[in-house]
Write an enzyme that holds these catalytic residues in place. Structure first.
Site, PDB file in Angstrom:
ATOM      1  N   ASN A   1      -5.887   2.935 -12.847  1.00  0.00           N
ATOM      2  CA  ASN A   1      -4.815   2.033 -12.418  1.00  0.00           C
ATOM      3  C   ASN A   1      -3.471   2.704 -12.670  1.00  0.00           C
ATOM      4  OD1 ASN A   1      -3.643  -0.481 -11.563  1.00  0.00           O
ATOM      5  ND2 ASN A   1      -3.230  -0.966 -13.702  1.00  0.00           N
TER       6      ASN A   1
ATOM      7  N   HIS B   1       0.583   1.724 -13.549  1.00  0.00           N
ATOM      8  CA  HIS B   1       1.394   0.607 -14.044  1.00  0.00           C
ATOM      9  C   HIS B   1       2.856   1.044 -14.152  1.00  0.00           C
ATOM     10  CE1 HIS B   1       2.199  -3.156 -16.071  1.00  0.00           C
ATOM     11  NE2 HIS B   1       2.908  -2.493 -16.954  1.00  0.00           N
TER      12      HIS B   1
ATOM     13  N   GLY C   1       0.789  -1.231   0.000  1.00  0.00           N
ATOM     14  CA  GLY C   1       0.000   0.000   0.000  1.00  0.00           C
ATOM     15  C   GLY C   1       0.816   1.272   0.000  1.00  0.00           C
TER      16      GLY C   1
ATOM     17  N   ARG D   1      -5.167  -8.344  -9.131  1.00  0.00           N
ATOM     18  CA  ARG D   1      -6.241  -9.203  -9.618  1.00  0.00           C
ATOM     19  C   ARG D   1      -6.909  -8.504 -10.797  1.00  0.00           C
ATOM     20  NH1 ARG D   1      -9.274 -13.524  -8.233  1.00  0.00           N
ATOM     21  NH2 ARG D   1     -11.498 -13.456  -8.744  1.00  0.00           N
TER      22      ARG D   1
END
Length: 196
Positions: free
Chosen positions: A112, A114, A17, A96
């Protein structure tokens, strides 16, 4: 800032995290006009849950191994997110793949981060692959989530140079520094667009 002006984030994690920690820091510093209303982890031992609890944020563990099928897991996650009703769903090391039903339900509201300069090196182990394949640079990309693997529209990205002596560990450190700065900027940009 009033509660009405403050955008709600639901953050999905699987591990340490560190990006969640950076987001919380930027909120506290007034750099990100948002609040994290819920942190969901698919792993009960994720340290990110501790970070969230220390910040007084509601947490929930939804372990995929406790569901008979991927579809059942996704339905549970959809119901949870609908109840929370966040302005934006933030994937911060959520290891996931989201099912098509969930992506469709929240289209344009899931982001997201990346660790590569997409479209290069999508998928897992991007940093290790960048070193092994002797790339001269990699990067960080924040993108919307669509039905592909790291293929959604790019919101922001930044290059990270790879030195010949870099190892996966040293490059990870360089990439994380950029991630922790870039993600909050990208989230603020998306929230501004959502609210306008």
């Amino acid at each position: 800032m009033t509660q009405a002006e403050c955008s709600k984030l639901a953050v999905l994690i699987s591990g340490n995290g560190s990006n969640l920690g950076a987001i919380l820091d930027h909120i506290e510093q007034g750099k990100l006009p948002a609040e994290v209303s819920l942190v969901i982890s698919n792993k009960a031992d994720a340290y990110g849950l501790v970070r969230a609890e220390q910040a007084g944020i509601k947490t929930l563990v939804l372990e995929n191994k406790t569901y008979a099928t991927r579809q059942e897991y996704d339905h549970s996650l959809i119901r949870t997110l609908e109840e929370c009703n966040p302005d934006l769903i933030v994937l911060a090391g959520f290891m996931r793949i989201l099912g098509p039903g969930l992506v469709t339900r929240f289209q344009g509201r899931i982001v997201n981060i990346h660790p590569s300069y997409l479209p290069a090196l999508p998928g897992l182990h991007s940093i290790e692959r960048a070193v092994k394949e002797k790339h001269t640079f990699t990067g960080v990309t924040v993108h919307y989530v669509d039905h592909g693997m790291d293929t959604g529209p790019i919101i922001m990205q930044e290059k990270v140079d790879i030195d010949p002596q870099d190892t996966p560990e040293s490059l990870t450190e360089k990439v994380h520094k950029v991630e922790h700065r870039l993600y909050s900027k990208a989230i603020a940009k998306v929230l501004k667009e959502i609210k306008s």
